[in-house]
Design a protein around this motif. Structure first.
Motif, short mmCIF file in Angstrom:
data_model
loop_
_atom_site.label_atom_id
_atom_site.label_comp_id
_atom_site.label_asym_id
_atom_site.label_seq_id
_atom_site.Cartn_x
_atom_site.Cartn_y
_atom_site.Cartn_z
N ASN A 175 80.37 64.74 77.60
CA ASN A 175 80.79 64.28 78.92
C ASN A 175 82.27 63.94 78.85
O ASN A 175 82.65 62.89 78.32
CB ASN A 175 79.98 63.03 79.31
CG ASN A 175 80.41 62.43 80.65
OD1 ASN A 175 81.25 63.00 81.34
ND2 ASN A 175 79.84 61.30 80.98
N LYS B 75 84.22 63.15 81.13
CA LYS B 75 84.58 62.12 82.13
C LYS B 75 85.88 62.52 82.83
O LYS B 75 86.21 63.72 82.93
CB LYS B 75 84.63 60.75 81.47
CG LYS B 75 83.29 60.39 80.80
CD LYS B 75 83.22 58.96 80.34
CE LYS B 75 81.89 58.69 79.67
NZ LYS B 75 81.73 57.27 79.29
N HIS C 170 74.78 58.96 85.81
CA HIS C 170 75.54 58.29 84.76
C HIS C 170 75.80 56.84 85.20
O HIS C 170 76.02 56.55 86.38
CB HIS C 170 76.87 59.00 84.48
CG HIS C 170 77.52 58.50 83.24
ND1 HIS C 170 78.25 57.33 83.20
CD2 HIS C 170 77.50 58.98 81.99
CE1 HIS C 170 78.67 57.12 81.97
NE2 HIS C 170 78.24 58.11 81.22
N GLU D 68 71.44 55.82 77.75
CA GLU D 68 72.79 55.36 77.43
C GLU D 68 72.91 53.88 77.76
O GLU D 68 73.18 53.49 78.92
CB GLU D 68 73.82 56.14 78.25
CG GLU D 68 73.82 57.64 77.99
CD GLU D 68 75.09 58.29 78.46
OE1 GLU D 68 75.49 58.15 79.63
OE2 GLU D 68 75.73 58.96 77.63
N GLY E 217 81.61 53.50 75.55
CA GLY E 217 83.05 53.27 75.48
C GLY E 217 83.46 52.02 74.74
O GLY E 217 84.63 51.65 74.74
N SER F 237 78.92 55.46 72.37
CA SER F 237 79.73 55.33 71.14
C SER F 237 79.25 56.17 69.98
O SER F 237 79.33 55.77 68.82
CB SER F 237 79.85 53.85 70.73
OG SER F 237 80.59 53.13 71.71
N GLY G 55 80.63 60.88 74.89
CA GLY G 55 81.80 60.69 75.74
C GLY G 55 83.07 60.93 74.95
O GLY G 55 83.42 62.08 74.64
N GLY G 56 83.72 59.86 74.56
CA GLY G 56 85.03 59.95 73.92
C GLY G 56 85.12 60.95 72.79
O GLY G 56 86.08 61.72 72.70
O1 LIG Z 1 79.09 57.77 78.69
C1 LIG Z 1 78.78 58.38 77.68
C2 LIG Z 1 79.11 57.86 76.30
O2 LIG Z 1 80.49 57.59 76.22
P1 LIG Z 1 81.10 57.19 74.78
O3 LIG Z 1 80.59 58.20 73.78
O4 LIG Z 1 82.59 57.27 74.97
O5 LIG Z 1 80.59 55.79 74.49
N1 LIG Z 1 78.17 59.57 77.78
O6 LIG Z 1 77.86 60.07 79.02
#
Ligand SMILES: O=C(COP(=O)(O)O)NO
Length: 249
Positions: free
Chosen positions: A10, A12, A95, A166, A172, A212, A233-234
């Motif tokens: 993702n 974002k 989300h 999640e 994050g 994370s 995410g990141g």
């Molecule tokens: O929102 C997230 C996870 O984000 P992170 O990996 O940055 O915590 N996935 O949709």
């Protein structure tokens, strides 16, 4: 039954034309585990670029969100048919960053059903806040979200759904859930599906962990019986995303 491992990225509200092309080039050239289904979700603006750039056979492109209603006077929204028009087969729904913006459990369920009816598969997101966890309400919160979804989808719709658990407090923050915490909720989700939908849906539905995830923690998480992959995410913006994709080997 063996559930095919699934890793979503993702992106974002991140990236540029060039950075997204670079991420995809890295994926195209990487040695990806052929037994892992990969979906990357850039911002809507970059979906055509992503669709054109992806050549890796195990990688698909997803939207991060979709509107529940068909084309019409919905300024700023994107419809299921428009995503299909771009050649997409996936979207994320629900989300926590969108639920925080006001999307109710029912809104998310409605757009998930609309997406499936329009020919998309869905990564449906759920999860609890830190306050809800500290109050001991994690499972009840997720079950309420699941109940709203199950009220709108049925039968073969479930074959088009991948669930992403999640925990909001892990998104994050660098505070990844422990393997025990994640497995406990994944098992509770599977138990709920078995009791309220069917044993087959419970057995077949992939349940992803997100929050994370990094190349350092993904291998241990992947070993858990009810963790069938990740929604990242990141780390999906970084080269380590390849290691996360390959963490089930
Ligand atoms: O929102 C997230 C996870 O984000 P992170 O990996 O940055 O915590 N996935 O949709």
């Amino acid at each position: 039954m063996a559930r095919k491992f699934f890793v979503g990225g993702n992106f974002k509200m991140n990236g540029t034309k060039e950075s997204i092309k670079a991420i995809i080039k890295n994926l195209n050239e990487a040695q990806l585990d052929p037994n892992v289904e990969v979906v990357i979700a850039p911002s809507h603006l970059y979906l055509p670029i992503a669709v054109d750039a992806v050549t890796a056979s195990t990688v698909s492109v997803s939207a991060q969100n979709v509107y529940a209603k068909p084309n019409g006077a919905h300024t700023g929204e994107v419809s299921v048919s428009q995503l299909k028009d771009l050649g997409l087969n996936w979207t994320i729904t629900g989300h926590s960053e969108r639920r925080a913006g006001g999307e109710s459990d029912e809104d998310v369920a409605n757009k998930t059903k609309a997406a499936i009816d329009g020919g998309l598969s869905v990564i449906w997101c759920c999860g609890e806040s830190l306050e809800e966890r500290e109050a001991g309400n994690t499972v009840s919160v997720v079950e309420k979200q699941l109940a709203a979804l199950a009220a709108k989808v049925s039968g073969d719709d479930w074959k088009k759904i991948v669930i992403a658990y999640e925990p909001i407090w892990a998104i994050g923050t660098g505070k990844v859930a422990t393997t025990e915490q994640a497995q406990e909720v994944h098992a509770a989700i599977r138990k709920w599906l078995k009791a309220n939908v069917s044993e087959a849906v419970a057995d077949e539905t992939r349940i992803l962990y997100g929050g994370s995830v990094t190349a350092k923690n993904s291998k241990d998480l992947a070993k858990q019986a009810d963790i069938d992959g990740f929604l990242v995410g990141g780390a999906s913006l970084k080269p380590e995303f390849v290691d996360i994709i390959n963490s089930n080997q």
